[in-house]
Write a protein that holds these residues in place. Sequence first.
Motif, PDB file in Angstrom:
ATOM      1  N   ASP A   1       0.286  -1.054   0.139  1.00 38.73           N
ATOM      2  CA  ASP A   1      -0.209  -0.100   0.139  1.00 38.73           C
ATOM      3  C   ASP A   1       0.796   0.911   0.169  1.00 38.73           C
ATOM      4  O   ASP A   1       1.121   1.651   1.006  1.00 38.73           O
ATOM      5  N   ILE A   2       0.976   1.498  -1.433  1.00 45.99           N
ATOM      6  CA  ILE A   2       1.847   2.585  -1.811  1.00 45.99           C
ATOM      7  C   ILE A   2       1.629   4.030  -0.783  1.00 45.99           C
ATOM      8  O   ILE A   2       2.541   4.690  -0.090  1.00 45.99           O
ATOM      9  N   ALA A   3       0.317   4.077  -1.026  1.00 48.52           N
ATOM     10  CA  ALA A   3      -0.574   6.153  -0.061  1.00 48.52           C
ATOM     11  C   ALA A   3      -0.627   5.642   1.405  1.00 48.52           C
ATOM     12  O   ALA A   3       0.104   6.766   1.898  1.00 48.52           O
ATOM     13  N   ARG A   4      -0.038   4.647   2.188  1.00 50.69           N
ATOM     14  CA  ARG A   4      -0.554   4.506   2.745  1.00 50.69           C
ATOM     15  C   ARG A   4       0.439   4.601   3.899  1.00 50.69           C
ATOM     16  O   ARG A   4       0.828   4.784   4.657  1.00 50.69           O
ATOM     17  N   ALA A   5       1.920   3.580   3.015  1.00 49.70           N
ATOM     18  CA  ALA A   5       3.363   3.949   3.814  1.00 49.70           C
ATOM     19  C   ALA A   5       3.628   5.760   3.879  1.00 49.70           C
ATOM     20  O   ALA A   5       4.347   5.797   4.459  1.00 49.70           O
ATOM     21  N   ALA A   6       3.557   6.023   3.084  1.00 51.44           N
ATOM     22  CA  ALA A   6       3.626   7.365   2.650  1.00 51.44           C
ATOM     23  C   ALA A   6       3.311   8.095   3.416  1.00 51.44           C
ATOM     24  O   ALA A   6       4.117   8.930   3.759  1.00 51.44           O
ATOM     25  N   ALA A   7       1.932   7.935   3.462  1.00 47.75           N
ATOM     26  CA  ALA A   7       1.167   9.140   5.112  1.00 47.75           C
ATOM     27  C   ALA A   7       2.143   8.972   6.479  1.00 47.75           C
ATOM     28  O   ALA A   7       2.210   9.460   7.065  1.00 47.75           O
ATOM     29  N   PHE A   8       2.541   7.125   6.500  1.00 49.84           N
ATOM     30  CA  PHE A   8       2.560   6.949   7.668  1.00 49.84           C
ATOM     31  C   PHE A   8       4.427   7.274   7.717  1.00 49.84           C
ATOM     32  O   PHE A   8       4.625   8.478   8.741  1.00 49.84           O
ATOM     33  N   TYR A   9       5.232   7.351   7.215  1.00 52.80           N
ATOM     34  CA  TYR A   9       6.562   7.955   6.911  1.00 52.80           C
ATOM     35  C   TYR A   9       6.761   9.633   6.896  1.00 52.80           C
ATOM     36  O   TYR A   9       7.538  10.000   7.659  1.00 52.80           O
TER      37      TYR A   9
END
Length: 264
Positions: free
Chosen positions: A147-155
Amino acid sequence: MLTTRFVDGAPCWIDVATPDPDGTASFYRDLFGWSYRSAGPEGGGYGFLERAGRIVAGCAPLTGGQDPAAWTVYFRSADADATADAVRHARGSVPAPPFTVGEQGRSAVLADPMGAAFGVWQPGRREGLEAAGQAGCLCWAELYTPDIARAAAFYHKVLGWETSAVSFPGGVYTTFSPRETGEEGAFGGMVPLADDPVEAEESRPHWLPYIGAEDPDAVVARAAELGGRVRMPATSIPGVGRLARLEDPYGARFAVLRGDPRET
């Protein structure tokens, strides 16, 4: 690409956890010319991998019952405890809570909500690696995630990263950079796990360190001779360079890259 002018949020250390530090040191010595130096009696078996007298990685022993051999990428943090708290609040986990490494700094191993493990390093006397961004050294880091969108938001929440979409023949690649550095500060990128047949053979999300190589084809051939596994042979990507993905004899995964926009 990476440099040793470390800023908060940027990669500043890598280490390999292995059941056989001597065998691992021998493999990387023959592959990259790295030498091994023990951290001393107080280091708990930890050691440094060096190139031309400069530290390019760490090496940690695994004991029975621990996780499989693996490389870990560490990112600089001004406050490791605050970063660990931010990870918890962002629904990640903290497999190894922050701990002090003598006067060298403070470290922790964390994981994003999808399960990809990474480290943070709060520098004390040691800023980080002594060489980066060149042949035989860490030059890029890549996250394989479902999940790229979720990963981007997390980092973005826990390390302040910004993302950019970079077009290249065949698609769009999402890069990471520390806050306010823009594309010039990019140190790594994200790949959808399900879309990559090489990495998807093991569905667990993970970070993959890239080591600079003047001749990726020669590194691939040598790794196979030394008992490593070639997970993806040397491949040219226009606008990126020539790269390959490998695994050492103990199962730790890494990649090599000769970055060259003219490579076809």
